[in-house]
Design a protein around this motif. Structure first.
Motif: not given
Length: 628
Positions: A281-286, A378-379, A484-491
């Motif tokens: 749920m937290g991952t989805s919120i981000s 991301d931190i 945030k890891i998914f967002l900052f390191y997309k693909d």
């Protein structure tokens, strides 16, 4: 003639075994004839064995008490009293049911002075028939004992093997079907019939959309969709996996102890899934909030949506899922206020607001790639959030270890009852239980905690209480960090997976320190009832590893579609509420021929869980998704 003995003294005579078999048919308290079709004496319940205690001691009554290996620092509990033998060469026999879930220790005491009675450690098998023979050993003061197996126990784990083979058979059939789908004419025909259109862009997760661009906005034309914006299936699969296990264990888990919640410290399969649901749920919120912030959505509007969604989750948990809804209108007198959905709703609200207050949209082409703190961006960019979370954790530690609880020692983390040698029977949960009883009232919290059966607790205690919610917020925040890891390191697959691995190692090290790699002996044991910080770090360690694995298999290599877990993951609120409301209705439950059979319970629970998977699949095909 010596009998086949197991125990701490000389073997019993052959006639004892014969006597035991006959006594088993008409034992006190278990007087029904033996049911050969079910291979157990009628009267035995699931996870029990029959023990016939033979007292050959002349002029001395015998008392037997017992203690489970899983009951930490517990008092011995009285099991049975056996009168003295009045006839030389014959024994007084009393039958009693004993626990077969875990190894137990039997402690014998007699009325004679100066006797040395042994303690017997043994693991009885379910529905087995045993004799415990107690007589004099080589000396008049030494007591000997011997355990004889009169009838072998059943293998209660065989239903699990059968279920595994059945599901593997179904998987094999589906795999063969997938092979046929490689043939172009067959594949094209099936896809034309079963995939009338792409449904991914119509879906919005009820606990925060895990899309890299919010697909539900009517303001965004379909032509703006690209491959990089597609939904991360691994998140829905993770959510669905957690949900399906949750449904299975809520339905009973075949009545196996390892599919139930742990009595106090430690972990079973049932203790894993709720924190994973909170994590994802937290991952989805981000991901969802970042998508909407990138499109310049108003933070006030997003805050209103978060408040509404949190309110609905809390309301559904109180009114619909609460087991008291059938007792009459509202039933305020004994309505349980905390609960799973209530905790999800409050946790969602806090984490979503925390993200809205401090987060900034991460652009598609991040301009911070060359910054000196690139590896920690991301931190470090969200240090106020970390300060808030650390403050929450200090609050939890302070209340847990410094709050004065009447009649209890400071920092008490035990179950109360007969635990801690019976010193603190009414201190279940320490500060956590005290705060709930003080603020919510004893009638408005859970009345049958998992500590009841083993630790014989008498006070109410709620595993979804107020204090534990602090750590559920921390769990969701770790999921937020994964987003945030998914967002900052997309693909950047290697970067994403390496960071997941690093986070898993860090969480594991913290858990090892807090628990001392022990179930009960650590500074802060992993405890689902308390939602202790070690429980959160342990489950976060597992969550990062599991998400890494699913992400690699599904979104990187595309070796697995995520079926069947993907479909319930897309309709998680509907499946959760539905399985709670319709739990006692056919076809999810029916009258069993043998209610004391693990096999029948397992079959019923697996059928019910599978039906919800099928329902979620059909809803997915019909493009029906319940979002709040």
């Amino acid at each position: 003639m010596a009998g086949p003995g197991l125990g701490c003294g000389p073997s019993a005579t052959l006639w004892v075994a014969v006597t035991a078999l006959s006594a088993a048919l008409l034992a006190p308290g278990l007087t029904q004839p033996h049911d050969l079709s079910r291979r157990r004496p009628l009267g035995l319940k699931i996870d029990q064995a029959l023990l016939l205690v033979h007292n050959e001691l002349m002029h001395e009554n015998l008392t037997v008490s017992w203690l489970s290996d899983y009951c930490y620092q517990c008092l011995y509990q009285d099991l049975v009293s056996v009168p003295m033998s009045n006839t030389p060469g014959k024994s007084s026999i009393v039958a009693v049911a004993v626990d077969s879930q875990h190894p137990i220790t039997l402690h014998l005491n007699g009325t004679g002075a100066g006797r040395e009675f042994p303690r017997i450690h043994y693991h009885f098998g379910e529905f087995g028939n045993y004799s415990l023979v107690v007589n004099f050993g080589s000396g008049t003061k030494m007591i000997s004992c011997n355990i004889i197996i009169n009838e072998s126990p059943v293998n209660s784990h065989l239903p699990i093997l059968y279920a595994f083979l059945i599901y593997m058979g179904v998987l094999s059939i589906l795999t063969v079907g997938h092979v046929f789908m490689i043939i172009d004419p067959i594949r094209n025909w099936f896809y034309k019939k079963l995939h009338p259109g792409d449904t991914d862009h119509l879906i919005n997760s009820e606990l925060g959309s895990p899309t890299r661009a919010d697909s539900t906005s009517s303001n965004v034309p379909a032509t703006t969709w690209t491959v990089s914006q597609q939904r991360l299936r691994s998140l829905d699969i993770f959510r669905g996996l957690s949900l399906i296990i949750m449904v299975f264990v809520n339905y009973g888990g075949g009545k196996y102890w390892f599919f139930k919640h742990q009595s106090w410290n430690g972990l079973t399969l049932a203790d894993l899934v709720f924190p994973w649901f909170v994590f994802i749920m937290g991952t989805s919120i981000s991901l969802s909030l970042n998508s909407m912030l990138r499109r310049r959505c108003s933070k006030w509007k997003l805050l209103g949506k978060a408040l509404w969604r949190s309110f609905l989750l809390f309301l559904i948990g109180i009114v619909i899922v609460s087991p008291n809804y059938c007792l009459g209108p509202l039933s305020w007198d004994n309505l349980r206020i905390p609960g799973v959905l209530q905790r999800l709703g409050f946790t969602y609200l806090v984490v979503a607001v925390l993200e809205l207050v401090f987060a900034k949209a991460v652009a598609e082409n991040d301009t911070l790639l060359e910054t000196p703190y690139f590896a920690l961006r991301d931190i470090l960019l969200y240090w106020p959030q970390w300060v808030f979370i650390l403050t929450l954790e200090v609050t939890w530690l302070g209340l847990t270890f410094l709050l004065t609880v009447p009649g209890c020692p400071k920092g008490y983390l035990g179950p109360g009852g007969i635990g801690d040698f019976g010193k603190y029977p009414n201190c279940t949960g320490g500060a956590a239980g005290y705060i709930d009883r003080l603020l919510l009232g004893e009638k408005h919290i859970y009345q049958h905690p998992s500590s009841n059966a083993l630790y014989q607790t008498t006070v109410a205690y709620d595993p979804e209480g107020i204090l534990g919610t602090i750590n559920s917020i921390c769990m969701a925040f770790f999921g937020l960090q994964a987003g945030k890891i998914f967002l900052f390191y997309k693909d950047q697959h290697k970067q994403i997976m390496s960071r997941f691995f690093i986070w898993s190692v860090v969480m594991g090290i913290i858990s090892a320190i807090l628990t001392k790699c022990s179930k009960d002996e650590g500074y802060i044991p992993a405890n689902k009832n308390l939602w202790s910080i070690s429980y959160v770090t342990t489950l976060s360690c597992f969550a990062f590893l599991l998400l890494l694995l699913i992400y690699y298999l599904v979104d990187v290599k595309r070796w697995w579609s995520g079926a069947p877990f993907f479909y319930p993951g897309m309709n998680s609120i509907l499946v959760y509420v539905g399985h709670e409301v319709f739990e006692n209705y056919f076809p999810f439950k029916w009258k069993m021929k043998d209610s004391q059979s693990h096999g029948e319970h397992l079959a019923q629970n697996l059928v019910a869980t599978s039906i919800w998977v099928i329902i979620s699949y059909l809803l997915y095909r019909k493009r029906i998704f319940w979002k709040i």
